[in-house]
Design a protein around this motif. Sequence first.
Motif, short mmCIF file in Angstrom:
data_model
loop_
_atom_site.label_atom_id
_atom_site.label_comp_id
_atom_site.label_asym_id
_atom_site.label_seq_id
_atom_site.Cartn_x
_atom_site.Cartn_y
_atom_site.Cartn_z
N GLU A 34 -37.61 -16.20 32.35
CA GLU A 34 -37.03 -14.82 32.47
C GLU A 34 -37.87 -14.13 33.61
OE1 GLU A 34 -39.10 -13.14 28.89
OE2 GLU A 34 -37.80 -14.44 27.47
N ARG A 35 -38.71 -14.50 34.40
CA ARG A 35 -39.27 -13.58 35.59
C ARG A 35 -38.22 -14.15 36.55
NH1 ARG A 35 -43.68 -15.73 35.73
NH2 ARG A 35 -43.44 -17.43 37.20
N ALA A 38 -34.82 -12.30 35.98
CA ALA A 38 -35.02 -10.73 36.45
C ALA A 38 -35.26 -10.40 38.07
CB ALA A 38 -36.39 -10.18 35.70
N GLY A 41 -31.53 -10.60 39.10
CA GLY A 41 -30.70 -9.24 38.58
C GLY A 41 -30.50 -9.34 37.08
N PRO A 43 -31.97 -8.60 33.46
CA PRO A 43 -32.89 -8.03 33.06
C PRO A 43 -33.65 -8.74 31.85
CG PRO A 43 -31.19 -6.52 33.19
CD PRO A 43 -30.65 -7.76 33.33
N ARG A 44 -34.96 -8.59 31.94
CA ARG A 44 -35.94 -9.29 31.17
C ARG A 44 -35.54 -9.00 29.62
NH1 ARG A 44 -41.07 -12.01 30.92
NH2 ARG A 44 -41.32 -11.90 33.09
N ALA A 45 -35.51 -8.06 29.36
CA ALA A 45 -34.93 -7.54 28.07
C ALA A 45 -33.59 -7.95 27.43
CB ALA A 45 -34.84 -6.07 27.78
N GLU A 46 -32.76 -8.42 28.35
CA GLU A 46 -31.48 -9.00 27.78
C GLU A 46 -31.70 -10.70 28.07
OE1 GLU A 46 -27.71 -7.98 29.98
OE2 GLU A 46 -28.81 -6.12 30.47
#
Length: 284
Positions: A34-35, A38, A41, A43-46
């Motif tokens: 996830e990092r 991100a 481009g 996003p971590r939330a997605e």
Amino acid sequence: MVTISRQAGAGGDEIARLSAEELGWKLLDNDAAERLLAEKGFPRAEAETFEDKEPGFWHRFSFEKDRYLHFLKMVSYEFACQAGGVILGRGGQILFADVPGVIRVRVMAPLQDRVARVRDASGGDERRVRQDVQRSDNERAAFHRFLFHTNWDSPDLYDLIINTHDISLKTAADLIVKAVSAKEMTGKKREASRRLENLYLAEKAIVAILFEQKLPIRRLEIEWNDGAITLKGTARDRPSIERCQETAASVCSVKRVNNEIRFEPKYVELLGGIQHSTEERMTG
């Protein structure tokens, strides 16, 4: 390279960590993935929406699915290009199926063993823990069906299946290290390195074309052949075909590009990127 798929509570996370430590390799787990996403481009939330489970309603649409899958491939292949690594979950056994020298591992155990391991670690109620373990397994199976159209439990996806019922996690990690060190695997490093670089550059180009420049190319594919690349897909305008070729050539650092993208002007875009041809809409 090692990919590790695991049932909940089978000890796969710890085995991945131990294997990476013994091999001196980096570990790509959920947090690291996830990092990296991100940083590229996404996003971590997605990314968390797709974390080893079937996504929610809006993310089930083709555009969101394709966007996540191409970003996931890009960061996974880039990670793998860095002289070895252990990839935990995220469909690694499928993403690296055609890469020589990759050990694809499945970690499993009887349900009761897994429930006991999770209960001992969390101190939770056995009935609740059992439900959580089974739900996690179901979500991971759904993740693979949704993204890769495959059966997560199929033994054909793996080179090494480890049952931790009677095998300690340390012994399991030692088995993986021994498999990596086998002569038939170490002799494939050069071929694997070339294949991984090609896969990474192709996905990097696809991300640039579809999601950064947002060129209207449908079913875009990039294939490598003897130092040249071939572009396939369809487009609604000719300038997009030319820009696609220029971007792919630049990202992949090649001079020879076989552009087989077809010009098909009669399609529309729906829901911010899900594209359907006129014929498909009439017959569907």
